[in-house]
Motif scaffolding. Structure first.
Motif, PDB file in Angstrom:
ATOM      1  N   GLU A  78       0.944  -1.260  -0.119  1.00 53.10           N
ATOM      2  CA  GLU A  78       0.144  -0.031   0.096  1.00 53.10           C
ATOM      3  C   GLU A  78       1.030   1.166   0.119  1.00 53.10           C
ATOM      4  O   GLU A  78       0.311   2.340  -0.350  1.00 53.10           O
ATOM      5  CB  GLU A  78      -0.830  -0.122   1.137  1.00 53.10           C
ATOM      6  N   ILE A 113      -0.508  -6.436  -7.502  1.00 50.67           N
ATOM      7  CA  ILE A 113      -1.408  -5.408  -8.077  1.00 50.67           C
ATOM      8  C   ILE A 113      -0.325  -4.482  -9.035  1.00 50.67           C
ATOM      9  O   ILE A 113      -0.686  -4.494 -10.433  1.00 50.67           O
ATOM     10  CB  ILE A 113      -2.310  -4.614  -7.459  1.00 50.67           C
ATOM     11  N   ARG A 146      -2.385 -11.630  -0.641  1.00 50.02           N
ATOM     12  CA  ARG A 146      -3.273 -10.759  -1.637  1.00 50.02           C
ATOM     13  C   ARG A 146      -3.908 -11.309  -2.869  1.00 50.02           C
ATOM     14  O   ARG A 146      -4.142 -10.753  -3.727  1.00 50.02           O
ATOM     15  CB  ARG A 146      -2.206  -9.545  -1.876  1.00 50.02           C
ATOM     16  N   ALA A 148      -7.070 -12.392  -3.454  1.00 52.82           N
ATOM     17  CA  ALA A 148      -8.297 -12.109  -3.783  1.00 52.82           C
ATOM     18  C   ALA A 148      -8.386 -10.608  -4.439  1.00 52.82           C
ATOM     19  O   ALA A 148      -9.035 -10.472  -5.609  1.00 52.82           O
ATOM     20  CB  ALA A 148      -9.050 -11.934  -2.445  1.00 52.82           C
ATOM     21  N   GLU A 149      -7.719  -9.488  -3.982  1.00 52.12           N
ATOM     22  CA  GLU A 149      -7.799  -8.286  -4.470  1.00 52.12           C
ATOM     23  C   GLU A 149      -6.865  -8.350  -5.997  1.00 52.12           C
ATOM     24  O   GLU A 149      -7.271  -7.699  -6.840  1.00 52.12           O
ATOM     25  CB  GLU A 149      -7.259  -7.121  -3.868  1.00 52.12           C
ATOM     26  N   ALA A 150      -6.044  -9.211  -5.956  1.00 51.61           N
ATOM     27  CA  ALA A 150      -5.015  -9.331  -7.217  1.00 51.61           C
ATOM     28  C   ALA A 150      -5.805  -9.974  -8.105  1.00 51.61           C
ATOM     29  O   ALA A 150      -5.729  -9.390  -9.366  1.00 51.61           O
ATOM     30  CB  ALA A 150      -3.799  -9.982  -6.645  1.00 51.61           C
ATOM     31  N   ARG A 152      -8.939 -10.002  -8.694  1.00 47.20           N
ATOM     32  CA  ARG A 152     -10.036  -9.139  -9.156  1.00 47.20           C
ATOM     33  C   ARG A 152      -9.402  -8.164 -10.032  1.00 47.20           C
ATOM     34  O   ARG A 152     -10.052  -7.558 -11.093  1.00 47.20           O
ATOM     35  CB  ARG A 152     -11.030  -8.531  -7.981  1.00 47.20           C
ATOM     36  N   TYR A 153      -8.414  -7.669  -9.780  1.00 44.46           N
ATOM     37  CA  TYR A 153      -7.540  -6.694 -10.366  1.00 44.46           C
ATOM     38  C   TYR A 153      -7.230  -7.140 -11.791  1.00 44.46           C
ATOM     39  O   TYR A 153      -7.459  -6.387 -12.807  1.00 44.46           O
ATOM     40  CB  TYR A 153      -6.460  -5.956  -9.819  1.00 44.46           C
TER      41      TYR A 153
END
Length: 279
Positions: A78, A113, A146, A148-150, A152-153
């Motif tokens: 982040e 990401i 990470r 899940a967010e990766a 989706r990205y």
């Protein structure tokens, strides 16, 4: 072993056209914004990366990973600024156009990401992620998976063709948080969270994963297995007997240290040593 992933093809075969890949590491110098950056012109940084890439490919490596290893101490995901992705995208594009081999991206620390963004912009085929699932205590502090967010990205970018190579029981950290679970269970979590390949490492950069740990990780998954640290011409054959490839950095540098330029004679000697295991 009960299957927990529906992947039926080998990412190594699809990306590299071989069942056992030799992947060299490009350790980028410090970028602007990092503590070790000292005002060098960007072309000097790009040229240093290009020289390493050309030496690795001329020496016979099958592919490369581009990594911001000069940005020590590494930021948490982040806190990584957009400048890192910008600089690495330029390097990736230049290397892709020059050498014509499959490329991967690793943004430290544990930043899939920006890795996906760089890979999409520069034409890389895969990313490496040090902590894809679960959590551990790293040099940088508490580090969470990470996936899940990766993922989706990645879907948002329509970048499903970019594969994920994920470390199991990654180096430079303590796994006390998950100490009640075996290495095999942690490895199976990578497949469950849609990784495409698994990487075994030693305790830190340049240290070798033990044969016992390589075999333990390999027994836990049908995904391709690579070793990502401590690989040398002395142990390459034994490692390739048990894996689908290796990621090599320090042993191919002048003096065998990660911060030095690539030594093409070391690369040639390494590839020659690996040859019997590649047939």
């Amino acid at each position: 072993m009960q299957e927990i992933s529906d992947k039926t093809s080998s990412a190594i075969r699809e990306i590299f056209g071989t069942d056992k890949a030799l992947i060299g590491m490009i350790h980028c110098p410090a970028f602007p914004g990092a503590p070790r950056y000292r005002g060098e012109e960007m072309n000097a940084i790009y040229d240093a990366c290009m020289r390493d890439a050309e030496a690795l490919i001329e020496g016979g490596m099958h592919g490369l990973i581009i990594e911001n290893h000069g940005d020590i101490p590494f930021s948490k995901p982040e806190d990584i600024g957009p400048e890192t992705a910008a600089f690495m995208s330029v390097i990736t594009d230049r290397i892709a156009r020059a050498v014509g081999v499959p490329l991967g991206i690793n943004v430290l620390a544990n930043a899939p990401i920006p890795s996906f963004a760089i890979a999409m912009a520069g034409g890389a085929k895969f990313i490496r992620v040090n902590q894809w699932a679960n959590a551990y205590v790293a040099n940088e502090g508490f580090m969470e998976g990470r996936a899940a967010e990766a993922m989706r990205y990645r879907s948002m970018l329509r970048a499903e063709h970019i594969r994920v190579f994920a470390d199991s029981h990654v180096k430079h950290g303590a796994h006390a948080i998950t100490a009640d679970r075996t290495i095999q269970e942690l490895t199976r979590d990578l497949a469950f969270f849609d990784a495409d390949a698994v990487i075994a490492t030693g305790q830190r950069t340049g240290s070798t994963a033990s044969i016992e740990e390589i075999e333990e990780i390999g027994a836990a998954t049908q995904l391709p297995l690579l070793v990502g640290s401590g690989v040398s011409k002395e142990n390459i054959v034994e490692i390739l007997k048990r894996t689908n490839g290796v990621i090599v950095a320090s042993s191919l540098k002048h003096g065998g240290v990660w911060w030095s330029p690539v030594d093409i004679e070391r690369v040639k000697a390494f590839v020659a040593a690996a040859a019997p295991a590649l047939k």
